[in-house]
Design a protein around this motif. Structure first.
Motif, mmCIF file in Angstrom:
data_model
loop_
_atom_site.group_PDB
_atom_site.id
_atom_site.type_symbol
_atom_site.label_atom_id
_atom_site.label_comp_id
_atom_site.label_asym_id
_atom_site.label_seq_id
_atom_site.Cartn_x
_atom_site.Cartn_y
_atom_site.Cartn_z
ATOM 1 N N PHE A 117 -6.392 -78.238 -10.187
ATOM 2 C CA PHE A 117 -7.253 -78.967 -11.117
ATOM 3 C C PHE A 117 -8.223 -77.977 -11.748
ATOM 4 O O PHE A 117 -8.815 -77.156 -11.040
ATOM 5 N N VAL A 118 -8.389 -78.064 -13.043
ATOM 6 C CA VAL A 118 -9.375 -77.256 -13.759
ATOM 7 C C VAL A 118 -10.295 -78.219 -14.499
ATOM 8 O O VAL A 118 -9.838 -79.110 -15.218
ATOM 9 N N LEU A 119 -11.595 -78.047 -14.276
ATOM 10 C CA LEU A 119 -12.601 -78.913 -14.878
ATOM 11 C C LEU A 119 -13.502 -78.070 -15.766
ATOM 12 O O LEU A 119 -13.802 -76.911 -15.432
ATOM 13 N N PHE A 120 -13.943 -78.653 -16.874
ATOM 14 C CA PHE A 120 -14.840 -77.962 -17.797
ATOM 15 C C PHE A 120 -15.936 -78.918 -18.238
ATOM 16 O O PHE A 120 -15.663 -80.052 -18.639
ATOM 17 N N ASP A 121 -17.172 -78.434 -18.153
ATOM 18 C CA ASP A 121 -18.339 -79.248 -18.502
ATOM 19 C C ASP A 121 -18.891 -78.816 -19.859
ATOM 20 O O ASP A 121 -19.442 -77.729 -19.984
ATOM 21 N N ASP A 122 -18.718 -79.683 -20.877
ATOM 22 C CA ASP A 122 -19.333 -79.407 -22.179
ATOM 23 C C ASP A 122 -20.392 -80.454 -22.513
ATOM 24 O O ASP A 122 -20.788 -80.601 -23.664
ATOM 25 N N ARG A 123 -20.879 -81.169 -21.470
ATOM 26 C CA ARG A 123 -21.855 -82.243 -21.703
ATOM 27 C C ARG A 123 -23.188 -81.666 -22.165
ATOM 28 O O ARG A 123 -23.754 -80.790 -21.514
ATOM 29 N N GLU A 124 -23.650 -82.183 -23.285
ATOM 30 C CA GLU A 124 -24.951 -81.795 -23.838
ATOM 31 C C GLU A 124 -26.051 -82.075 -22.819
ATOM 32 O O GLU A 124 -26.134 -83.167 -22.265
ATOM 33 N N GLY A 125 -26.872 -81.081 -22.518
ATOM 34 C CA GLY A 125 -27.991 -81.252 -21.600
ATOM 35 C C GLY A 125 -27.642 -81.158 -20.130
ATOM 36 O O GLY A 125 -28.526 -81.234 -19.273
ATOM 37 N N SER A 126 -26.374 -80.986 -19.784
ATOM 38 C CA SER A 126 -25.978 -80.855 -18.385
ATOM 39 C C SER A 126 -26.452 -79.505 -17.843
ATOM 40 O O SER A 126 -26.324 -78.479 -18.526
ATOM 41 N N PRO A 127 -26.978 -79.462 -16.609
ATOM 42 C CA PRO A 127 -27.388 -78.173 -16.034
ATOM 43 C C PRO A 127 -26.207 -77.232 -15.790
ATOM 44 O O PRO A 127 -26.413 -76.038 -15.572
ATOM 45 N N THR A 128 -24.993 -77.750 -15.844
ATOM 46 C CA THR A 128 -23.808 -76.910 -15.644
ATOM 47 C C THR A 128 -22.959 -76.829 -16.923
ATOM 48 O O THR A 128 -21.775 -76.507 -16.862
ATOM 49 N N GLN A 129 -23.573 -77.088 -18.076
ATOM 50 C CA GLN A 129 -22.856 -77.022 -19.350
ATOM 51 C C GLN A 129 -22.233 -75.636 -19.518
ATOM 52 O O GLN A 129 -22.876 -74.622 -19.264
ATOM 53 N N GLY A 130 -20.952 -75.614 -19.920
ATOM 54 C CA GLY A 130 -20.226 -74.361 -20.109
ATOM 55 C C GLY A 130 -19.518 -73.857 -18.858
ATOM 56 O O GLY A 130 -18.789 -72.868 -18.913
ATOM 57 N N MET A 131 -19.699 -74.533 -17.725
ATOM 58 C CA MET A 131 -19.128 -74.097 -16.448
ATOM 59 C C MET A 131 -17.717 -74.674 -16.241
ATOM 60 O O MET A 131 -17.422 -75.790 -16.659
ATOM 61 N N TYR A 132 -16.891 -73.882 -15.569
ATOM 62 C CA TYR A 132 -15.553 -74.303 -15.140
ATOM 63 C C TYR A 132 -15.534 -74.405 -13.617
ATOM 64 O O TYR A 132 -16.231 -73.655 -12.939
ATOM 65 N N ASN A 133 -14.718 -75.302 -13.087
ATOM 66 C CA ASN A 133 -14.374 -75.331 -11.668
ATOM 67 C C ASN A 133 -12.859 -75.380 -11.557
ATOM 68 O O ASN A 133 -12.194 -76.003 -12.384
#
Length: 146
Positions: free
Chosen positions: A73-89
């Motif tokens: 599984f690959v996850l990507f956070d592009d949520r505006e204002g998220s403290p982990t915006q731009g991060m992959y897991n």
């Protein structure tokens, strides 16, 4: 775990109860952390090497378990204002790494069958399927080296 998780992602170790006539594999109880209601449960088969995604949900919370094979599984956070915006897991789940992956709304997800033979996931979704609440993108839309 060592890796910083995207905001809202949960990894829950699951119990395997050995039995003389066959083992029992837990998936989800309504008393478990991360339970936000039940909408539907379904299985998805992923052929070895095949990649499905990118997809994100606006309301559905995913609870993913891999009872057969292995799935990356690959996850990507592009949520505006998220403290982990731009991060992959990245996570590989299988019976050898038997966990439940909880994915909140707004996080992009793609996954690949990486086991030999059949690879299957179970999603215990918080709401019934509604094509109006999800968004898809082609694999090349989000930068990731498969």
């Amino acid at each position: 775990m060592g890796t910083r998780l995207i905001e809202g992602i949960q990894i829950t170790p699951l119990k395997v109860i050995p039995g003389e006539l066959g083992d029992i594999y837990h998936a989800f109880k309504r008393s478990d952390e991360g339970f936000e209601g039940f909408g539907e449960a379904y299985f998805s088969n992923v052929k070895t090497g095949t990649i499905k995604g990118w997809k994100k949900h606006s309301r559905m919370i995913l609870n993913l378990v891999v009872p057969v094979g292995a799935i990356k599984f690959v996850l990507f956070d592009d949520r505006e204002g998220s403290p982990t915006q731009g991060m992959y897991n990245e996570f590989v789940h299988s019976l050898e790494n038997y966990n439940r992956l909880t994915v909140p709304q707004g996080v992009w997800m793609a996954f690949q069958g990486v086991g030999n033979g059949q690879n299957m996931l179970l999603n215990i979704a918080s709401i019934p399927h509604d094509p109006q609440e999800s968004e898809n993108q082609p694999l090349e839309a989000i930068q990731y080296e498969w």
